[in-house]
Motif scaffolding. Sequence first.
Motif, mmCIF file in Angstrom:
data_model
loop_
_atom_site.group_PDB
_atom_site.id
_atom_site.type_symbol
_atom_site.label_atom_id
_atom_site.label_comp_id
_atom_site.label_asym_id
_atom_site.label_seq_id
_atom_site.Cartn_x
_atom_site.Cartn_y
_atom_site.Cartn_z
ATOM 1 N N THR A 26 0.828 -1.208 0.000
ATOM 2 C CA THR A 26 0.000 0.000 0.000
ATOM 3 C C THR A 26 0.858 1.251 0.000
ATOM 4 O O THR A 26 0.376 2.322 -0.338
ATOM 5 N N ARG A 74 0.222 7.754 -7.678
ATOM 6 C CA ARG A 74 -1.225 7.578 -7.548
ATOM 7 C C ARG A 74 -1.518 6.212 -6.950
ATOM 8 O O ARG A 74 -0.877 5.217 -7.312
ATOM 9 N N GLU A 75 -2.489 6.181 -6.073
ATOM 10 C CA GLU A 75 -2.970 4.933 -5.492
ATOM 11 C C GLU A 75 -4.455 4.812 -5.779
ATOM 12 O O GLU A 75 -5.215 5.731 -5.497
ATOM 13 N N ALA A 76 -4.835 3.703 -6.353
ATOM 14 C CA ALA A 76 -6.232 3.457 -6.713
ATOM 15 C C ALA A 76 -6.788 4.592 -7.567
ATOM 16 O O ALA A 76 -7.927 5.013 -7.412
ATOM 17 N N GLN A 78 -6.101 7.661 -7.503
ATOM 18 C CA GLN A 78 -6.128 8.973 -6.841
ATOM 19 C C GLN A 78 -4.712 9.481 -6.621
ATOM 20 O O GLN A 78 -3.809 8.722 -6.278
#
Length: 486
Positions: A26, A74-76, A78
Amino acid sequence: MNYNPRRILFIYLVPFLLIAVNATRTEAAELYIGSTTTNITPELPVSLTGQMRTRIATTVESDILATVLVLESREAGQGNDYAIMVSCDLVCIRGGILEAVREKVATQLQEIDVRKIVLNATHTHTAPTLIEGRYALPETGITHPREYVDFASTQIANAIVEAWNSRVKGKVAWGLGHAVVAQNRRVLYADGSAKMYGNRAVENFRGIEGYEDHGLEVLFCWDENDELLATAINVACPAQAVEGRSAVNADYWHPVREMLREKYGENLSVLGWIGAAGDQVPRMMYRKKAEERMQKLLGRTVLETFADRVVSGWEEAYAGAEQEKHADLVFEHRVKTIELPKQQVSEEDYVRIQKEIKEYEKDPSKQWIKNWKQSVLDRYKEQQAGTEKPYEMELHSMRLGDVAIVTNDFELFTNFGTQMKSRSPALQTFVIQLCGPGSYVPTERAVGGGSYSAVIESNLVGPAGGQVLTEETVTSINELFTKSKP
């Protein structure tokens, strides 16, 4: 039923291991990259900065550029974090140019935090003056500093908007090469004194003062299709090979860019990141005649000679880096303001400078030197009145996968950069100087030897402040890397 202790341990540990792996993942994120280059060559004639004398350029030997690199994680889907880095063919970042760039970008990109924009200079001494009153200039007929700052900041701001809006999913890699470009420019003598560019062909010459860093830290950026978009080259040497000329010139970065673009595409963005190099220069401090002979025999100019070395080191780094491209990695960018103690003006220096400044007051051609010395008298008065404040500096610290990127405002002596890199937990550490006004930060040894770059006139921040800067920088890197392991 037979109970196998190892099997039981495995059954209980697997869920925790999966949690740990997922927790690590993550922290990683997809990387998006934007880059572009803009021309910041001024309208001529224009005043040049970087020397104590007034120079008015009427010709352009090579265009001066500003190169933008946007890195966003960016993660997911976003946005997570980002950095907007701009390498500029300027002597330093002053005259309000950073503030003007941020103000102009803010009106066009409301979604970004303009403190994430950082400008650095390549320190070419054949670029326009940024400060009004630095030299005695004609009222009309030239591009004045305030006009140039407005022009260049507009060009840079527009380029940032373009790079931001053109972000694409990409990959990065880092590598280490080597290039003999820098030589320490402070000469030592038998009596313990030192002098920048001092005479070496004398009996009391005893050596060169400090270390030279010939490492080349290189960052590479590709799009999803493995097209090379941008590269940042961190070399511990300012762009001063032709510093005394009176024509606009990007120094050795111009042939570096030309050589790389010829092979890797004309749209390749090449950022020049100058490492800690306040006591370095791209000049021969010895073997000068032999070097000049070789240049003549090989048919190369001094700029081509240094560019060949940089590009050779770049190719060395590229050969390894392209084998380990990263599209999903940790990226974090921190910005904080730190305070550094100023170098104190002694009463002895105050008295000396009071006498010296009288020699320059009636000679307009000595305006730079007069202003340089007057600033010390002003500092002394603030000290005596108790109104002097610490030097405030914006420190940018980034973690990009296994590497760290850190900035400072100064012409920082190489010893401090060596400390930062040696103590950093990162695999490679990019130290970028000249992200601000650019006064020298010398070592204790240099101050003991004296001369330009290590006298009170040159040092707003001294050795003590340089060590505070080093500690703050190392602490910031450690925080980024202890938060999550590579």
